[in-house]
Scaffold this motif. Structure first.
Motif, mmCIF file in Angstrom:
data_model
loop_
_atom_site.group_PDB
_atom_site.id
_atom_site.type_symbol
_atom_site.label_atom_id
_atom_site.label_comp_id
_atom_site.label_asym_id
_atom_site.label_seq_id
_atom_site.Cartn_x
_atom_site.Cartn_y
_atom_site.Cartn_z
ATOM 1 N N ILE A 200 0.863 -1.225 -0.009
ATOM 2 C CA ILE A 200 0.079 -0.005 -0.031
ATOM 3 C C ILE A 200 1.020 1.271 0.055
ATOM 4 O O ILE A 200 0.628 2.112 -0.875
ATOM 5 N N LEU A 201 2.026 1.334 0.864
ATOM 6 C CA LEU A 201 2.772 2.322 0.816
ATOM 7 C C LEU A 201 3.669 2.660 -0.287
ATOM 8 O O LEU A 201 3.920 3.579 -0.622
ATOM 9 N N LEU A 204 0.721 4.137 -3.052
ATOM 10 C CA LEU A 204 0.018 5.237 -2.247
ATOM 11 C C LEU A 204 0.731 6.509 -3.174
ATOM 12 O O LEU A 204 -0.141 7.429 -3.591
ATOM 13 N N PRO A 205 1.925 6.652 -2.947
ATOM 14 C CA PRO A 205 2.491 8.056 -3.669
ATOM 15 C C PRO A 205 2.502 8.396 -5.014
ATOM 16 O O PRO A 205 2.297 9.457 -5.251
ATOM 17 N N ILE A 207 -0.195 7.296 -6.690
ATOM 18 C CA ILE A 207 -1.613 7.537 -7.084
ATOM 19 C C ILE A 207 -1.697 9.101 -6.475
ATOM 20 O O ILE A 207 -2.472 10.007 -7.466
ATOM 21 N N LEU A 208 -1.397 9.388 -5.578
ATOM 22 C CA LEU A 208 -1.522 10.640 -4.722
ATOM 23 C C LEU A 208 -0.971 11.721 -5.670
ATOM 24 O O LEU A 208 -1.199 12.905 -5.826
ATOM 25 N N ILE A 327 -2.086 13.667 1.968
ATOM 26 C CA ILE A 327 -1.215 12.377 2.484
ATOM 27 C C ILE A 327 -1.513 11.991 3.965
ATOM 28 O O ILE A 327 -1.835 11.047 4.310
ATOM 29 N N VAL A 330 -5.266 10.837 4.049
ATOM 30 C CA VAL A 330 -5.407 9.344 3.402
ATOM 31 C C VAL A 330 -4.693 8.243 4.487
ATOM 32 O O VAL A 330 -5.306 7.224 4.701
ATOM 33 N N VAL A 331 -3.505 8.770 4.954
ATOM 34 C CA VAL A 331 -2.662 7.773 5.928
ATOM 35 C C VAL A 331 -3.323 7.398 7.030
ATOM 36 O O VAL A 331 -3.560 6.471 7.799
ATOM 37 N N ILE A 334 -6.528 5.091 6.991
ATOM 38 C CA ILE A 334 -6.044 3.846 6.592
ATOM 39 C C ILE A 334 -5.350 3.148 7.860
ATOM 40 O O ILE A 334 -5.474 2.055 8.566
ATOM 41 N N VAL A 338 -1.592 0.818 6.862
ATOM 42 C CA VAL A 338 -1.089 1.215 5.737
ATOM 43 C C VAL A 338 0.363 0.253 5.648
ATOM 44 O O VAL A 338 1.053 0.327 4.409
#
Length: 732
Positions: A200-201, A204-205, A207-208, A327, A330-331, A334, A338
């Protein structure tokens, strides 16, 4: 401020994410398109002689042109062209003109070579669309048509010129761009997987940052229209690199601190609030330094740098806001999941390597400072041999490409400067017709200039007030010798102009000469202003007058070391005639601006450790232990991302990829890890003068409000009492 921001975002993560999504849809849906502008007047100011000459040519000789495409004819057996061959060439030239290909304005025969083995067809295209896709398409059609028309003859025909070079560059770069794109994503994914062991980590960056990129591009388009800025659709490619670079950095800065707070026992949401509260200032200061550095480009005399500066500044500003709001939201939503499936986030590792490095800096700061500084100084000596080159075409594709074969054959068959001759325009200052009797002597003086193959009076305008003297140089237009020769031509053209006249020197070599002058001006203006403003940012962050001086000096040494290493490898070891003329500016954009992030993160952590009651040397050692992994991870990802440019297979991107990746590695692994902390340890408390940035926090300083309305303990930089540390500095 940052704690309040973190608290608000963590309390309302869904609304924060929804706000970003609404903003993205609204901005992307309504933003105007970025205009495309590539004429020379947007590249150089109108005050430069080459631009004045181009404007004079348009008025006095509207039918004159510099060919965008050149068809080069030779016999397949290598012999001299026969009468029948010349008739075929005339037929092909006429047929091309009758086809009315899009963008093609004129097709005329060129001069045959002196040895009778080569002939030319010159093609004029709309100069307003130079370098645009529509002219690349036109070159593709031209190349196919001219070969088809030559079928059945004894002629071998190849298409060259700037439009054909753009076509070949596009073809050559497709494979390289694919490799760079794939390499960038793989490096970020794999490195984040290795660091966090959490898919996920890792995703994630990406996508963001993709969402941030869409918003940034829209805001740039709005700003361009609102403030009547010059902008160019080609900025988008460099924006992606900047966004992924700074976006990944800020993501790592925050996630490392979030994980650290979880390990210290914070409840998950409080851990994020504390992380934003403590690292937010470092992220904001780092972004401020980058934004200032980019905005300083508006002082440039080069049009495309003025276009680039505000656009990049907007992109970094959006990334900063995302780093402090999107960020964390979102984190925090989760939570610790995450980090799934890894459980390593629950326990702090010994960080043995960075702890050992920290102890080394703590015990021998002088030796560390001298050794790391010596490395930077020795590498910087290579800058003395730096030579700029303007031959971008030959560096951006293999010599076997058709347009490059044409360029090489023309240099052998004609004077090397024949493909892009220099024009001297002699005009009367009082509006009266020129004295034609003086033309011969004037042309003779121009022809006698060192580096000139020949000079002749080519044409006079209808009113007789402007004469065009064609000066053919002995060297290809983009070479150093051609640029030096055109400077001598200017001197003679100006000094020998008859009374009542003035001379302007135009052509590609003249443009390159002015670009060289403009770039040197920018180096003397933009770099010092940016350095001064970055120092102000550092001073405000650290509340110090002393620290910004040695921090900016270390950045300057890193810049010099990077340029020097690039000179030694490419000019000295590989024998390149020079490095791309824009390389120092590109290094400034990425090495100086973004590389400063790591210095800021390290010095901010060092201040935190000092505030926990540690002496300067111990604080430096602990800062390296705790911030070292973050700097190493961020520096490695960014350097490796830029290193993928070396896969493109051409000299320009290889130089650029090496220089930027090497510079970021130097910024992260030499400056931030060793040079900066060791110097700060040596200078001691004086580094924070006249403020008291390293002063130990006491209860009298007042508690800091926590996210839940309680108080954060005042002493610990992370909200921890120093007593909670064992003598080795490990959290208990």
């Amino acid at each position: 401020m940052f704690r309040r921001t973190g608290s608000t975002v963590v309390r309302h993560p869904v609304w924060t994410i929804v706000a970003w999504l609404i903003a993205a849809v609204a901005i992307v849906a309504t933003a105007p398109g970025l205009p495309s502008n590539s004429d020379e007047s947007s590249f150089l100011p109108r005050s430069y002689e080459s631009i004045k000459a181009a404007e004079l040519q348009e008025k006095a000789f509207p039918s004159a042109f510099t060919p965008s495409a050149i068809a080069l004819y030779a016999r397949t057996d290598g012999g001299k062209l026969t009468g029948a061959d010349k008739q075929d060439i005339a037929r092909i030239t006429s047929a091309l003109g009758r086809k009315h290909i899009d963008q093609v304005q004129k097709v005329v025969p060129g001069q045959p070579s002196e040895d009778g083995r080569y002939a030319l067809t010159l093609v004029q295209m709309d100069s307003r669309n130079a370098g645009q896709p529509k002219q690349v398409d036109a070159a593709k059609v031209l190349r196919a048509d001219v070969k088809e028309l030559a079928r059945g003859t004894h002629l071998d025909v190849k298409l060259g010129g700037s439009a054909a070079q753009a076509l070949d560059q596009e073809d050559s770069s497709k494979r390289g761009q694919a490799l760079i794109g794939i390499g960038t994503f793989l490096i970020i994914l794999v490195t984040l997987l290795i660091i966090f062991r959490a898919p996920i980590l890792a995703v994630l960056p990406l996508i963001l940052i993709g969402l941030v990129s869409a918003i940034a591009n829209g805001l740039i388009a709005y700003a361009t229209k609102l403030f009547d800025l010059q902008a160019n659709s080609s900025i988008s490619s460099i924006l992606i690199v900047v966004l992924f670079g700074v976006g990944t950095d800020y993501f790592l800065f925050l996630m490392f601190r979030y994980r650290e707070r979880l390990r210290a026992g914070d409840e998950p949401k409080q851990a994020m609030v504390n992380a934003v509260g403590r690292v937010g200032e470092a992220i904001a200061s780092a972004a401020g330094a980058v934004i200032i550095a980019f905005l300083a480009l508006v002082l440039s005399t080069l049009g495309f740098l003025k276009q680039m500066g505000p656009a990049l500044a907007i992109a970094v500003a959006v990334t900063l806001v995302a780093g402090l709001t999107l960020i964390p939201a979102v984190v925090s939503l989760i939570g610790p999941k995450v980090f799934w499936p890894s459980k390593s986030w629950q326990k702090e590792p010994e960080n043995a390597r960075f702890a050992a490095l920290g102890r080394g800096v703590q015990r021998r700061p002088a030796l560390t400072a001298v050794l790391s500084g010596l490395v930077l100084v020795v590498l910087s000596l290579g800058t003395l041999g730096f030579n700029a080159t303007f031959d971008l075409a030959s560096g951006s594709m293999p010599k076997t490409k058709e347009s490059m074969v044409v360029q090489d054959e023309m240099q052998k068959a004609y004077s090397a400067g024949a493909a892009a001759p220099t024009d001297v325009y002699l005009s009367s200052t009082d509006g009266k017709p020129l004295d034609k009797a003086a033309f011969g002597a004037y042309a003779k003086k121009l022809g006698a200039v060192d580096g000139v193959a020949n000079a002749r009076m080519a044409q006079v305008n209808e009113k007789g007030t402007t004469a065009d003297f064609t000066v053919t140089l002995k060297y290809e237009a983009s070479t150093d010798r051609a640029i030096d020769a055109v400077a001598r031509v200017r001197d003679v053209a100006h000094s020998s102009a008859p009374d009542g006249t003035e001379a302007l020197v135009g052509g590609m070599s003249s443009i390159f000469k002015d670009i060289d002058t403009a770039v040197n001006h920018d180096y003397r203006t933009v770099f010092p202003v940016a350095a001064l403003l970055i120092m102000v940012i550092l001073g405000l962050l650290l509340r110090s007058v002393v620290a910004p001086w040695y921090l900016i000096a270390s950045v300057g040494l890193g810049f010099g070391a990077t340029l020097g290493a690039t000179v030694w490898i490419f000019q000295e070891a590989q024998g390149h005639s020079g490095l791309m003329f824009m390389l120092p500016v590109i290094m400034y954009l990425f090495v100086v601006a973004i590389g400063t992030d790591y210095n800021i993160l390290m010095i901010a952590r060092l201040r935190e450790e000092a505030r926990e009651g540690r002496d300067p040397r111990e604080a430096a050692g602990m800062a390296l232990r705790h911030a070292g992994p973050t700097v190493a991870a961020a520096g490695f990802i960014l350097a490796a991302t830029f290193a993928t440019m070396m896969l493109a297979g051409n000299a320009l991107l290889t130089e650029m990829g090496f220089a930027v990746s090497f510079g970021i590695a130097v910024a992260a692994f030499v400056m931030a890890m060793f040079f900066t902390p060791s110097l700060t340890a040596l200078i001691g408390h004086a580094a924070w003068w006249p403020g008291h940035g390293d002063r130990v926090r006491t209860p009298a300083d007042g508690p800091r409000a926590g996210a839940a309305g309680g108080a954060e303990p005042a002493l610990g930089g992370d909200g921890l009492d120093p007593a909670a540390h064992d003598p080795a500095g490990r959290r208990s």
